[in-house]
Motif scaffolding. Structure first.
Motif, PDB file in Angstrom:
ATOM      1  N   VAL A 234       8.295  -8.398 -11.279  1.00  0.00           N
ATOM      2  CA  VAL A 234       8.223  -9.461 -10.270  1.00  0.00           C
ATOM      3  C   VAL A 234       8.702 -10.803 -10.822  1.00  0.00           C
ATOM      4  CG1 VAL A 234       6.421  -8.371  -8.891  1.00  0.00           C
ATOM      5  CG2 VAL A 234       5.777  -9.863 -10.809  1.00  0.00           C
ATOM      6  N   ASP A 235       9.158 -10.825 -12.088  1.00  0.00           N
ATOM      7  CA  ASP A 235       9.781 -12.035 -12.615  1.00  0.00           C
ATOM      8  C   ASP A 235      11.275 -12.036 -12.306  1.00  0.00           C
ATOM      9  OD1 ASP A 235       7.337 -12.776 -13.510  1.00  0.00           O
ATOM     10  OD2 ASP A 235       7.725 -12.439 -15.641  1.00  0.00           O
ATOM     11  N   ASN A 236      11.623 -11.394 -11.236  1.00  0.00           N
ATOM     12  CA  ASN A 236      12.976 -11.307 -10.701  1.00  0.00           C
ATOM     13  C   ASN A 236      12.848 -11.530  -9.204  1.00  0.00           C
ATOM     14  OD1 ASN A 236      14.970  -9.123  -9.245  1.00  0.00           O
ATOM     15  ND2 ASN A 236      15.982 -10.060 -11.003  1.00  0.00           N
ATOM     16  N   ASP A 237      13.685 -12.391  -8.625  1.00  0.00           N
ATOM     17  CA  ASP A 237      13.525 -12.753  -7.209  1.00  0.00           C
ATOM     18  C   ASP A 237      13.566 -11.537  -6.291  1.00  0.00           C
ATOM     19  OD1 ASP A 237      13.213 -15.397  -7.833  1.00  0.00           O
ATOM     20  OD2 ASP A 237      15.314 -15.932  -7.494  1.00  0.00           O
ATOM     21  N   TRP A 238      14.473 -10.626  -6.558  1.00  0.00           N
ATOM     22  CA  TRP A 238      14.548  -9.418  -5.731  1.00  0.00           C
ATOM     23  C   TRP A 238      13.336  -8.519  -5.979  1.00  0.00           C
ATOM     24  CZ3 TRP A 238      17.612  -9.064  -1.669  1.00  0.00           C
ATOM     25  CH2 TRP A 238      18.770  -9.846  -1.614  1.00  0.00           C
ATOM     26  N   GLY A 239      12.816  -8.541  -7.209  1.00  0.00           N
ATOM     27  CA  GLY A 239      11.600  -7.791  -7.503  1.00  0.00           C
ATOM     28  C   GLY A 239      10.417  -8.319  -6.715  1.00  0.00           C
ATOM     29  N   LYS A 240      10.328  -9.635  -6.567  1.00  0.00           N
ATOM     30  CA  LYS A 240       9.258 -10.221  -5.758  1.00  0.00           C
ATOM     31  C   LYS A 240       9.357  -9.743  -4.311  1.00  0.00           C
ATOM     32  CE  LYS A 240       8.866 -14.484  -8.470  1.00  0.00           C
ATOM     33  NZ  LYS A 240       9.158 -15.940  -8.483  1.00  0.00           N
ATOM     34  N   GLN A 241      10.585  -9.761  -3.787  1.00  0.00           N
ATOM     35  CA  GLN A 241      10.775  -9.289  -2.411  1.00  0.00           C
ATOM     36  C   GLN A 241      10.378  -7.834  -2.269  1.00  0.00           C
ATOM     37  OE1 GLN A 241      14.081 -10.182   0.166  1.00  0.00           O
ATOM     38  NE2 GLN A 241      14.918 -11.649  -1.305  1.00  0.00           N
ATOM     39  N   TYR A 243       8.239  -6.130  -4.155  1.00  0.00           N
ATOM     40  CA  TYR A 243       6.782  -6.008  -4.259  1.00  0.00           C
ATOM     41  C   TYR A 243       6.110  -6.355  -2.932  1.00  0.00           C
ATOM     42  CZ  TYR A 243       1.951  -7.155  -5.227  1.00  0.00           C
ATOM     43  OH  TYR A 243       0.589  -7.217  -5.164  1.00  0.00           O
ATOM     44  N   GLU A 244       6.516  -7.458  -2.334  1.00  0.00           N
ATOM     45  CA  GLU A 244       5.908  -7.884  -1.072  1.00  0.00           C
ATOM     46  C   GLU A 244       6.135  -6.844   0.019  1.00  0.00           C
ATOM     47  OE1 GLU A 244       7.691 -11.672  -0.488  1.00  0.00           O
ATOM     48  OE2 GLU A 244       6.523 -12.655  -2.081  1.00  0.00           O
ATOM     49  N   TRP A 245       7.333  -6.267   0.050  1.00  0.00           N
ATOM     50  CA  TRP A 245       7.627  -5.250   1.061  1.00  0.00           C
ATOM     51  C   TRP A 245       6.788  -3.998   0.822  1.00  0.00           C
ATOM     52  CZ3 TRP A 245       9.519  -0.279   1.240  1.00  0.00           C
ATOM     53  CH2 TRP A 245       9.963   0.176   2.492  1.00  0.00           C
ATOM     54  N   LEU A 246       6.696  -3.577  -0.432  1.00  0.00           N
ATOM     55  CA  LEU A 246       5.918  -2.382  -0.749  1.00  0.00           C
ATOM     56  C   LEU A 246       4.445  -2.587  -0.426  1.00  0.00           C
ATOM     57  CD1 LEU A 246       7.561  -1.457  -4.181  1.00  0.00           C
ATOM     58  CD2 LEU A 246       7.712  -0.115  -2.082  1.00  0.00           C
ATOM     59  N   GLU A 247       3.940  -3.747  -0.787  1.00  0.00           N
ATOM     60  CA  GLU A 247       2.524  -4.014  -0.518  1.00  0.00           C
ATOM     61  C   GLU A 247       2.246  -4.068   0.984  1.00  0.00           C
ATOM     62  OE1 GLU A 247       0.810  -7.910  -1.460  1.00  0.00           O
ATOM     63  OE2 GLU A 247      -0.761  -6.867  -2.575  1.00  0.00           O
ATOM     64  N   SER A 248       3.145  -4.692   1.747  1.00  0.00           N
ATOM     65  CA  SER A 248       2.944  -4.785   3.191  1.00  0.00           C
ATOM     66  C   SER A 248       3.017  -3.426   3.868  1.00  0.00           C
ATOM     67  CB  SER A 248       3.985  -5.733   3.809  1.00  0.00           C
ATOM     68  OG  SER A 248       5.289  -5.156   3.761  1.00  0.00           O
ATOM     69  N   GLN A 250       1.850  -0.734   2.363  1.00  0.00           N
ATOM     70  CA  GLN A 250       0.715  -0.003   1.792  1.00  0.00           C
ATOM     71  C   GLN A 250       1.122   1.042   0.747  1.00  0.00           C
ATOM     72  OE1 GLN A 250      -1.310   1.311   5.415  1.00  0.00           O
ATOM     73  NE2 GLN A 250      -2.598  -0.529   5.334  1.00  0.00           N
ATOM     74  N   PHE A 251       2.141   0.733  -0.038  1.00  0.00           N
ATOM     75  CA  PHE A 251       2.471   1.558  -1.191  1.00  0.00           C
ATOM     76  C   PHE A 251       1.524   1.207  -2.345  1.00  0.00           C
ATOM     77  CE2 PHE A 251       6.335   1.947   1.189  1.00  0.00           C
ATOM     78  CZ  PHE A 251       6.918   3.151   0.798  1.00  0.00           C
ATOM     79  N   HIS A 252       1.369   2.139  -3.268  1.00  0.00           N
ATOM     80  CA  HIS A 252       0.644   1.854  -4.506  1.00  0.00           C
ATOM     81  C   HIS A 252       1.637   1.181  -5.452  1.00  0.00           C
ATOM     82  CE1 HIS A 252      -2.680   4.430  -3.193  1.00  0.00           C
ATOM     83  NE2 HIS A 252      -1.748   5.279  -2.774  1.00  0.00           N
ATOM     84  N   VAL A 253       1.427  -0.093  -5.735  1.00  0.00           N
ATOM     85  CA  VAL A 253       2.432  -0.839  -6.500  1.00  0.00           C
ATOM     86  C   VAL A 253       1.765  -1.728  -7.542  1.00  0.00           C
ATOM     87  CG1 VAL A 253       2.521  -2.603  -4.677  1.00  0.00           C
ATOM     88  CG2 VAL A 253       4.384  -2.449  -6.342  1.00  0.00           C
ATOM     89  N   LYS A 254       2.365  -1.778  -8.744  1.00  0.00           N
ATOM     90  CA  LYS A 254       1.911  -2.653  -9.818  1.00  0.00           C
ATOM     91  C   LYS A 254       2.966  -3.704 -10.093  1.00  0.00           C
ATOM     92  CE  LYS A 254      -1.001   0.688 -12.295  1.00  0.00           C
ATOM     93  NZ  LYS A 254      -1.179   1.439 -13.573  1.00  0.00           N
ATOM     94  N   ARG A 255       2.502  -4.942 -10.293  1.00  0.00           N
ATOM     95  CA  ARG A 255       3.381  -6.053 -10.655  1.00  0.00           C
ATOM     96  C   ARG A 255       3.465  -6.149 -12.182  1.00  0.00           C
ATOM     97  NH1 ARG A 255      -0.366 -10.075  -7.430  1.00  0.00           N
ATOM     98  NH2 ARG A 255      -1.776  -8.536  -8.363  1.00  0.00           N
ATOM     99  N   ILE A 256       4.687  -6.212 -12.694  1.00  0.00           N
ATOM    100  CA  ILE A 256       4.901  -6.415 -14.125  1.00  0.00           C
ATOM    101  C   ILE A 256       5.526  -7.791 -14.294  1.00  0.00           C
ATOM    102  CG2 ILE A 256       6.352  -5.748 -16.079  1.00  0.00           C
ATOM    103  CD1 ILE A 256       4.739  -3.235 -13.707  1.00  0.00           C
ATOM    104  N   GLY A 257       4.875  -8.677 -15.041  1.00  0.00           N
ATOM    105  CA  GLY A 257       5.396 -10.029 -15.194  1.00  0.00           C
ATOM    106  C   GLY A 257       4.531 -10.864 -16.115  1.00  0.00           C
TER     107      GLY A 257
END
Length: 491
Positions: A234-241, A243-248, A250-257
């Motif tokens: 998530v220290d990448n702009d596209w990675g942030k996008q 992550y937000e999409w996956l979380e919204s 309801q995927f199981h997602v971990k942020r690395i940053g």
């Protein structure tokens, strides 16, 4: 072998089955020249050729049934029309090869940069932790402990299923390209883990724009199993996008940053002698030293380590296993010349990768920094100017030279590079060929403690021959060093 009716159940068009002959299918093929007697030929609309034009050729070679997307008649074998041949090919392969992924833990790694290093790191950690793990990627494939190479980052869907069918491995680590996702080369594959390294400006000769490129990468996560785990830088702009999409959704997602709210947090990062960091995963803390240089490699390591953390019995033992990772051929390969010059050979061929590579060398060099690179022919030309800019930001001298031609002529590539040189009008930027002689000239003229970075080819073979017989940048550097050693011994 399977009968046609059994094989095409996944297509879900049973009304077409009853009226068709039911031959025994010996194999699946999507290239007419590879057809053998008893094969099912799947006609795919390709990017350079249309498989439908070769149906009759496939039948004459022995195809006993054909699947395609067009309304066609007049064949003396069963012809089944479907909506998407590429997708159906994967579903057919899944059935024909008896669902080979179902008894394996499957990990996919995607991103613009770092997917090769991340997948190799993860494979290393798992093998060193006594897993029988397979690897499918750009530089090499490892199946049942045997290594081989292939042309594409992700193989064709038929080759992929064949590899996994032949595998006795418990885990499969697959390097996943956006092209493979867009072309349904992973159709029918579901993943236990999906890793996103980053996304930057690349492949816009294929994808219409960055959003289209991003959506192609995102497809990997849509192929996660119901309880599959996504890991995103998530220290990448596209990675942030992402992550937000996956979380919204309801995927199981971990942020690395590096932020405090990251699920896997990188702390105390430095890369003076090797690279060091503290990695926090839940309540566990790991003090990690990696011999791989570059802060960007710490992100690759964090992603790989996070998956291994879930799978091994004693994650603390992974810390020592990181130290034994020897790297990936063509990724920051470091050579120390007989005259004291240091040379780095790296695959970096995007502006972002070039920037990170040169920034790493810039922070550790004590002498001058020279940079040699060339562009890949018939690829995205819109990134070339920014690659030059990144090089000039860090280098004392930048020399453009011939890279992978991909069907372009040497003259045409040389003219285009010369045009870039004239546009920049910077005395530090020149163009020169041939590549192997340029490498020799700079190594021999450089002084002790100077660094030469050669990027863009990495492990890949030259597509031209030279009088030395060297086939890669690494071979050329070693050849020049032998020449140097001979010359210095005579002094």
């Amino acid at each position: 072998m399977r009968q046609l009716h059994d094989l095409i159940k996944e297509i879900k068009q049973p009304e077409l089955i009853d009226s068709m002959d039911n031959p025994m299918i010996e194999g699946l093929v999507d290239h007419s020249q590879k057809v053998k007697k008893g094969d099912l030929f799947v006609a795919v609309q390709g990017y350079e050729a249309d498989g439908h034009q070769f149906i009759q050729d496939a039948i004459e070679r022995g195809a006993v049934a054909v699947i395609g997307e067009k309304d066609l008649t007049g064949f003396n074998v069963p012809y089944l029309k479907v909506d998407n041949s590429r997708h159906i090919l994967g579903e057919l392969a899944k059935v024909f090869y008896d669902y080979p992924f179902e008894d394996k833990l499957v990990i996919g790694v995607t991103g613009t940069n770092g997917k090769t290093t991340t997948s190799h790191m993860l494979h290393h950690l798992l093998v060193e932790s006594s897993y029988q793990a397979g690897l499918i990627g750009t530089v090499k494939c490892v199946i049942n402990g045997q290594t081989f190479t292939q042309k594409q980052t992700t193989p064709s869907v038929l080759d992929l299923y064949q590899h996994v069918y032949d595998s006795q491995d418990d885990v499969m680590v697959i390097e996943v390209s956006s092209h493979a996702l867009d072309q349904n080369r992973l159709a029918g594959v579901t993943f236990d883990y999906a890793i996103f390294t980053n996304l930057s400006y690349e492949h816009l000769d294929y994808h219409a724009d960055m959003w289209t490129y991003f959506k192609a990468k995102r497809q990997l996560f849509l192929q996660l199993k119901p309880y599959g785990q996504a890991l995103v830088n998530v220290d990448n702009d596209w990675g942030k996008q992402l992550y937000e999409w996956l979380e919204s959704h309801q995927f199981h997602v971990k942020r690395i940053g590096q932020s405090v709210d990251s699920d896997v947090r990188l702390m105390d990062m430095d890369c003076n002698e090797g690279c060091n960091m503290t990695l926090m995963i839940h309540e566990d803390s790991f003090s990690i030293h990696s011999p791989q240089l570059g802060l960007y490699n710490l992100y690759n390591l964090a992603l790989a380590f996070s998956v291994a953390y879930d799978l091994v019995e004693n994650p603390q033992l992974l810390v020592d296993k990181v130290k034994t990772f020897s790297g990936v051929p063509g990724r920051f390969d470091l050579f120390e010349m007989s005259n004291g010059v240091k040379v780095v050979v790296d695959y970096a061929h995007t502006s972002d990768a070039v920037q990170q590579l040169l920034a790493t060398v810039y922070t550790i060099k004590s002498g001058h920094l020279f940079h040699i690179f060339g562009f890949k022919g018939n690829r995205d030309k819109s990134k070339r100017d920014d690659m030059v800019r990144q090089s000039l930001n860090f280098s004392d001298q930048t020399v453009l030279t011939i890279g992978e031609l991909n069907g372009e002529t040497v003259e045409g590539m040389f003219d285009e590079m010369s045009h870039l040189v004239s546009m920049w009008n910077d005395e530090r930027l020149t163009v020169e060929q041939p590549r192997h002689r340029l490498i020799e000239r700079i190594i021999k003229s450089a002084k002790p403690d100077d660094w030469l970075v050669i990027s863009g080819q990495g492990h890949e073979l030259y597509d031209y021959e030279n009088e030395w017989g060297t086939k890669t940048d690494g071979e050329t550097v070693n050849y020049v060093d032998r020449l140097l050693a001979t010359e210095l011994s005579k002094e």
